[in-house]
Design a protein around this motif. Structure first.
Motif, mmCIF file in Angstrom:
data_model
loop_
_atom_site.group_PDB
_atom_site.id
_atom_site.type_symbol
_atom_site.label_atom_id
_atom_site.label_comp_id
_atom_site.label_asym_id
_atom_site.label_seq_id
_atom_site.Cartn_x
_atom_site.Cartn_y
_atom_site.Cartn_z
ATOM 1 N N LEU A 253 20.744 -21.394 -16.039
ATOM 2 C CA LEU A 253 21.190 -22.778 -16.005
ATOM 3 C C LEU A 253 20.287 -23.564 -15.060
ATOM 4 N N ASN A 254 19.844 -24.748 -15.497
ATOM 5 C CA ASN A 254 19.039 -25.576 -14.597
ATOM 6 C C ASN A 254 19.942 -26.361 -13.643
ATOM 7 N N ALA A 255 19.363 -27.267 -12.882
ATOM 8 C CA ALA A 255 20.131 -28.003 -11.871
ATOM 9 C C ALA A 255 21.243 -28.844 -12.476
ATOM 10 N N GLN A 256 21.100 -29.205 -13.736
ATOM 11 C CA GLN A 256 22.133 -29.987 -14.425
ATOM 12 C C GLN A 256 23.077 -29.091 -15.232
ATOM 13 N N ASN A 257 22.993 -27.800 -14.987
ATOM 14 C CA ASN A 257 23.826 -26.804 -15.685
ATOM 15 C C ASN A 257 23.564 -26.759 -17.193
ATOM 16 N N ILE A 258 22.366 -27.142 -17.575
ATOM 17 C CA ILE A 258 21.951 -27.030 -18.971
ATOM 18 C C ILE A 258 21.341 -25.644 -19.181
ATOM 19 N N PRO A 259 21.807 -24.877 -20.179
ATOM 20 C CA PRO A 259 21.256 -23.541 -20.389
ATOM 21 C C PRO A 259 19.818 -23.587 -20.913
ATOM 22 N N VAL A 260 18.976 -22.767 -20.324
ATOM 23 C CA VAL A 260 17.555 -22.685 -20.674
ATOM 24 C C VAL A 260 17.231 -21.237 -21.048
ATOM 25 N N THR A 261 16.469 -21.060 -22.102
ATOM 26 C CA THR A 261 15.992 -19.733 -22.496
ATOM 27 C C THR A 261 14.476 -19.770 -22.604
ATOM 28 N N GLN A 262 13.811 -18.897 -21.843
ATOM 29 C CA GLN A 262 12.355 -18.848 -21.866
ATOM 30 C C GLN A 262 11.895 -17.396 -21.846
ATOM 31 N N ASP A 263 10.734 -17.158 -22.432
ATOM 32 C CA ASP A 263 10.158 -15.816 -22.445
ATOM 33 C C ASP A 263 8.994 -15.725 -21.472
ATOM 34 N N LEU A 264 8.873 -14.575 -20.829
ATOM 35 C CA LEU A 264 7.711 -14.313 -19.991
ATOM 36 C C LEU A 264 6.470 -14.205 -20.874
ATOM 37 N N ARG A 265 5.387 -14.799 -20.417
ATOM 38 C CA ARG A 265 4.139 -14.762 -21.174
ATOM 39 C C ARG A 265 3.048 -14.178 -20.294
ATOM 40 N N ARG A 266 2.481 -13.088 -20.749
ATOM 41 C CA ARG A 266 1.431 -12.408 -19.999
ATOM 42 C C ARG A 266 0.080 -13.000 -20.374
ATOM 43 N N ILE A 267 -0.747 -13.261 -19.372
ATOM 44 C CA ILE A 267 -2.084 -13.810 -19.604
ATOM 45 C C ILE A 267 -3.120 -12.776 -19.192
ATOM 46 N N ASP A 268 -3.819 -12.241 -20.172
ATOM 47 C CA ASP A 268 -4.896 -11.284 -19.944
ATOM 48 C C ASP A 268 -6.205 -11.877 -20.440
ATOM 49 N N LEU A 269 -7.243 -11.750 -19.640
ATOM 50 C CA LEU A 269 -8.565 -12.203 -20.041
ATOM 51 C C LEU A 269 -9.283 -11.068 -20.769
ATOM 52 N N GLY A 270 -10.129 -11.424 -21.701
ATOM 53 C CA GLY A 270 -10.915 -10.419 -22.394
ATOM 54 C C GLY A 270 -10.298 -9.918 -23.678
ATOM 55 N N VAL A 271 -9.367 -10.682 -24.245
ATOM 56 C CA VAL A 271 -8.771 -10.299 -25.531
ATOM 57 C C VAL A 271 -9.021 -11.409 -26.549
ATOM 58 N N TYR A 272 -9.114 -11.027 -27.797
ATOM 59 C CA TYR A 272 -9.313 -11.986 -28.888
ATOM 60 C C TYR A 272 -10.535 -12.872 -28.672
ATOM 61 N N GLY A 273 -11.637 -12.250 -28.228
ATOM 62 C CA GLY A 273 -12.897 -12.975 -28.153
ATOM 63 C C GLY A 273 -13.302 -13.454 -26.779
ATOM 64 N N ASN A 274 -12.359 -13.459 -25.808
ATOM 65 C CA ASN A 274 -12.702 -13.866 -24.450
ATOM 66 C C ASN A 274 -13.688 -12.865 -23.847
ATOM 67 N N GLN A 275 -14.636 -13.343 -23.025
ATOM 68 C CA GLN A 275 -15.710 -12.492 -22.522
ATOM 69 C C GLN A 275 -15.297 -11.584 -21.369
ATOM 70 N N GLU A 276 -14.264 -11.965 -20.590
ATOM 71 C CA GLU A 276 -13.869 -11.146 -19.449
ATOM 72 C C GLU A 276 -12.952 -10.017 -19.910
ATOM 73 N N TRP A 277 -12.494 -9.202 -18.939
ATOM 74 C CA TRP A 277 -11.460 -8.208 -19.225
ATOM 75 C C TRP A 277 -10.692 -7.943 -17.937
ATOM 76 N N SER A 278 -9.530 -8.572 -17.820
ATOM 77 C CA SER A 278 -8.694 -8.365 -16.642
ATOM 78 C C SER A 278 -7.362 -9.061 -16.844
ATOM 79 N N HIS A 279 -6.380 -8.629 -16.065
ATOM 80 C CA HIS A 279 -5.095 -9.325 -16.064
ATOM 81 C C HIS A 279 -5.212 -10.551 -15.161
ATOM 82 N N TYR A 280 -4.559 -11.650 -15.562
ATOM 83 C CA TYR A 280 -4.622 -12.855 -14.742
ATOM 84 C C TYR A 280 -3.259 -13.269 -14.201
ATOM 85 N N ALA A 281 -2.230 -13.350 -15.060
ATOM 86 C CA ALA A 281 -0.967 -13.908 -14.588
ATOM 87 C C ALA A 281 0.170 -13.589 -15.545
#
Length: 360
Positions: A253-281
């Motif tokens: 619930l946010n500050a106004q008691n409105i329900p929120v649903t969100q998914d964690l999103r992993r950001i990895d560099l070096g996948v699908y064509g990116n030149q690096e290879w590492s976890h970022y966030a």
């Protein structure tokens, strides 16, 4: 931050993590030497990994590490730790620090006597996913956390996450449950995926832990499949008064008691064509719940966590705070031993008692 110079005791699978980390970030980590008592084994290890090897503790100390990492077989950790305590050598030791209650008490007595600089490399809470979950809890998204269902880590590792996420401190608890056995098809071996269809017996431990403050943990672990399987995965649920973590989904619930649903999103560099290879966030909506301290380093999640332990150890011995001290390590192993006791006596309540390291 100055370069972190450390010594390493051990030559097994876990010791290799520290070598890889030092080689990946030479501008941050300086491996002074590895101590291996056998001269013949040490020479072979030195040639294989390209590291300096010594055969005695005196030789290791002569290399002037600011602390020593101890990554040796479980059964001999306690006696070697006490030796380092006696000599006043700062130490970051692998888990667990002791094998039974007697060893835990022996360690605590030595700790009280020598007041050593010691921390334990319990790394899971520093992995990107666990760190992200904990940040959501600390940010208050769930309100007061009341229960956790954890199906991802065994024994003392699971106990550590349970106590941290529920914020139970050194509360006593009642433990009961049972071990079951199920068939599972092998999917993973030392050389990667396997396809022979071999079916093996796999244990599944189901325990309930009721803490004195009313918080509850449901522990569920399948050994060995849960760590090494493509058809048995990790699951975690944490529920609080204002929301829940449901593995990679967070509802709150946010500050106004409105329900929120969100998914964690992993950001990895070096996948699908990116030149690096590492976890970022790891992000939740527009928020960063975790960002790696080691930008562009080619680390897996456990290597990020282990490297973080070394950074935190460096900070600790230079006047910083503990990050996983002896009291917490002993408490988590003590709970693990009581979990084992409960499994040996199915559906029988086993109670923990306040131990010396938990007394104020």
């Amino acid at each position: 931050m100055s370069k972190i110079r450390f010594g390493l005791i051990g030559s097994g699978w876990r010791a290799e993590f520290y070598i890889r980390i030092a080689k990946a970030l030479p501008e941050m980590f300086d491996l002074a030497a590895v101590m291996i008592r056998s001269k013949e084994k040490g020479e072979a290890f030195s040639a294989k990994f390209g590291v300096k090897v010594v055969n005695t503790l005196d030789e290791l100390v002569e290399k002037e590490p600011e602390f020593v990492v101890m990554a040796i077989k479980r059964g001999i950790v306690t006696e070697n730790l006490i030796t380092l305590f006696e000599r006043g050598i700062p130490v970051l030791t692998e888990t667990p620090p002791g094998e039974d209650v007697e060893a835990l008490h022996q360690l605590w007595d030595a700790y009280q006597k020598y007041q050593p600089k010691v921390q334990v490399a319990e790394q899971y809470f520093l992995q990107p996913l666990y760190a992200s979950w904990y940040k959501a809890i600390c940010d208050g998204k769930l309100g007061e956390v009341e229960n956790i269902n954890i199906s991802s880590l065994h024994g003392y590792h699971g106990a550590s996450i349970i106590r941290q996420f529920l914020r139970t401190g050194f509360e006593n608890c009642r433990i009961y449950g049972k071990r079951y056995w199920f068939d599972v098809t092998e999917t993973y071996g030392r050389d990667g995926m396997v396809f022979d269809g071999e079916v093996v017996k796999c244990s599944r431990d189901r325990l309930t832990m009721e803490f004195d403050n009313g918080k509850v943990a449901y522990f569920d672990f399948s050994d060995p499949a849960q760590y090494h399987s493509f058809i048995r995965t990790r699951q975690l649920t944490v529920q609080g008064t204002r929301g829940e973590i449901d593995d990679l989904t967070i509802r709150y619930l946010n500050a106004q008691n409105i329900p929120v649903t969100q998914d964690l999103r992993r950001i990895d560099l070096g996948v699908y064509g990116n030149q690096e290879w590492s976890h970022y966030a790891v992000m939740l909506g527009e928020e960063f719940l975790f960002r790696t301290p080691f930008i562009n380093a080619r680390f897996n999640d456990d290597e990020i966590a282990v490297a973080s332990c070394m950074v935190k150890m460096h900070e600790y011995i230079n006047g910083g705070e503990e990050f996983y001290g002896m009291a917490d390590a002993l408490q988590d192993m003590y709970i693990c031993l009581k979990m084992d006791e409960a499994l040996e006596h199915p559906v029988t309540v086993v109670e923990t008692q306040t131990q010396p390291w938990a007394q104020k």
